[in-house]
Scaffold this active site. Sequence first.
Site, PDB file in Angstrom:
ATOM      1  N   HIS A   1     -31.845  25.433 -19.473  1.00  0.00           N
ATOM      2  CA  HIS A   1     -31.893  24.875 -18.297  1.00  0.00           C
ATOM      3  C   HIS A   1     -32.547  25.824 -17.284  1.00  0.00           C
ATOM      4  O   HIS A   1     -32.407  27.186 -17.538  1.00  0.00           O
ATOM      5  CB  HIS A   1     -30.722  24.200 -17.894  1.00  0.00           C
ATOM      6  CG  HIS A   1     -29.560  25.428 -17.479  1.00  0.00           C
ATOM      7  ND1 HIS A   1     -28.935  25.980 -18.565  1.00  0.00           N
ATOM      8  CD2 HIS A   1     -29.218  25.974 -16.390  1.00  0.00           C
ATOM      9  CE1 HIS A   1     -28.034  26.879 -18.161  1.00  0.00           C
ATOM     10  NE2 HIS A   1     -28.145  26.914 -16.848  1.00  0.00           N
TER      11      HIS A   1
ATOM     12  N   ASP B   1     -31.562  26.800 -13.160  1.00  0.00           N
ATOM     13  CA  ASP B   1     -30.684  26.719 -12.080  1.00  0.00           C
ATOM     14  C   ASP B   1     -31.178  25.835 -11.033  1.00  0.00           C
ATOM     15  O   ASP B   1     -32.333  26.438 -10.411  1.00  0.00           O
ATOM     16  CB  ASP B   1     -29.980  28.006 -11.684  1.00  0.00           C
ATOM     17  CG  ASP B   1     -28.820  28.345 -12.919  1.00  0.00           C
ATOM     18  OD1 ASP B   1     -28.656  27.832 -13.668  1.00  0.00           O
ATOM     19  OD2 ASP B   1     -28.719  29.672 -12.668  1.00  0.00           O
TER      20      ASP B   1
ATOM     21  N   HIS C   1     -32.715  29.478 -19.237  1.00  0.00           N
ATOM     22  CA  HIS C   1     -31.764  30.386 -19.744  1.00  0.00           C
ATOM     23  C   HIS C   1     -30.906  29.427 -20.609  1.00  0.00           C
ATOM     24  O   HIS C   1     -30.991  28.086 -20.399  1.00  0.00           O
ATOM     25  CB  HIS C   1     -31.060  31.204 -18.904  1.00  0.00           C
ATOM     26  CG  HIS C   1     -30.438  30.715 -17.755  1.00  0.00           C
ATOM     27  ND1 HIS C   1     -31.136  29.950 -16.505  1.00  0.00           N
ATOM     28  CD2 HIS C   1     -29.234  30.323 -17.472  1.00  0.00           C
ATOM     29  CE1 HIS C   1     -30.434  29.632 -15.766  1.00  0.00           C
ATOM     30  NE2 HIS C   1     -29.558  29.833 -16.224  1.00  0.00           N
TER      31      HIS C   1
ATOM     32  N   ARG D   1     -15.648  33.676 -24.708  1.00  0.00           N
ATOM     33  CA  ARG D   1     -16.531  34.227 -23.740  1.00  0.00           C
ATOM     34  C   ARG D   1     -16.400  33.374 -22.418  1.00  0.00           C
ATOM     35  O   ARG D   1     -16.303  32.259 -22.532  1.00  0.00           O
ATOM     36  CB  ARG D   1     -17.882  34.244 -24.233  1.00  0.00           C
ATOM     37  CG  ARG D   1     -18.944  34.727 -23.054  1.00  0.00           C
ATOM     38  CD  ARG D   1     -20.418  34.781 -23.785  1.00  0.00           C
ATOM     39  NE  ARG D   1     -21.184  35.354 -22.737  1.00  0.00           N
ATOM     40  CZ  ARG D   1     -22.048  34.633 -21.862  1.00  0.00           C
ATOM     41  NH1 ARG D   1     -21.847  33.329 -21.776  1.00  0.00           N
ATOM     42  NH2 ARG D   1     -22.522  35.268 -21.042  1.00  0.00           N
TER      43      ARG D   1
HETATM   44  O1  LIG Z   1     -22.808  31.783 -19.256  1.00  0.00           O
HETATM   45  C1  LIG Z   1     -23.824  31.954 -19.158  1.00  0.00           C
HETATM   46  O2  LIG Z   1     -24.176  33.194 -19.399  1.00  0.00           O
HETATM   47  C2  LIG Z   1     -24.683  31.104 -18.350  1.00  0.00           C
HETATM   48  C3  LIG Z   1     -24.099  30.151 -17.454  1.00  0.00           C
HETATM   49  C4  LIG Z   1     -25.271  29.605 -16.583  1.00  0.00           C
HETATM   50  O3  LIG Z   1     -26.497  29.609 -17.006  1.00  0.00           O
HETATM   51  C5  LIG Z   1     -24.825  28.422 -15.611  1.00  0.00           C
HETATM   52  O4  LIG Z   1     -23.614  28.365 -15.354  1.00  0.00           O
HETATM   53  O5  LIG Z   1     -25.598  27.889 -14.876  1.00  0.00           O
HETATM   54 FE   LIG Z   2     -27.383  28.500 -15.490  1.00  0.00          FE
END
Ligand SMILES: O=C(O)CCC(=O)C(=O)O
Ligand SMILES: [Fe+2]
Length: 230
Positions: free
Chosen positions: A98, A100, A155, A165
């Site tokens: 996605h 952001d 990403h 994690r």
């Molecule tokens: O957990 C991650 O490394 C990415 C989190 C992410 O992309 C988001 O919260 O939009």
């Molecule tokens: Fe993200």
Amino acid sequence: MLLTIDYQILVMLPCVYDHFDPEDAYSCSNVMEEYQKKMKGLCGKLIRLLLGSLGLDQEDVKWLNRPKKSGRNFPQVLQLNSYPVCPDPSRAMGLAPHTDSSIFTVLNQSNISGLQVFKDGIGWVPVHPVPGALVVNVGDLLHILSNGRFKTAVHRAVVNELYHRISIAYFYSPPYDVKISPPMKLIDQDHPPLYRPVTWKEYLGIKGTHFNRALDLIRNDTDQAPYMHE
Ligand SMILES: O=C(O)CCC(=O)C(=O)O
Ligand SMILES: [Fe+2]
């Protein structure tokens, strides 16, 4: 065919526990509040540096001067992501690919790898945690505001067999009701506006319905877009 499922727990509230002690909840919400304050300060500095690198200042992006006390109209979101240990990571995705929607996102990815960014011509590249460092992902609204000079980062987050994690994402966004469009300094005959002006509120609606196609849907047809030079 490989079946993948999203393997992530997402918390957008300051604090959630399975069994919680009011004392813990209290100190957790204090920590979250402190964290948000620090992020707010950091993002205020970052946006000015990013705009400065494009030759812009606060006069070009008027909403930056708005009093921040109108918090309801200037909402920032802190999101906690939790990715449990996964018995078969080849069949699960922590967070699907996605971009952001924010201006940018400041991501604290703790000390476990999992974040990957998509690079044209290369594919998925891991962004390993660096102790003490934060990751800044350019979001769709900065892509629009900068007229494509800053590219929104595609990403995703992958899971692993050994470690649980967590990551903390702070989404820096403009006021809900302000139309986001590139300042005149970034527009000329060779650089017509790539996207039509859009408020964050409107964009979130488009993203909610069309997800990763949202940017394409507001893209001007650059062959036909009116040039906006003065
Ligand atoms: O957990 C991650 O490394 C990415 C989190 C992410 O992309 C988001 O919260 O939009
Ligand atoms: Fe993200």
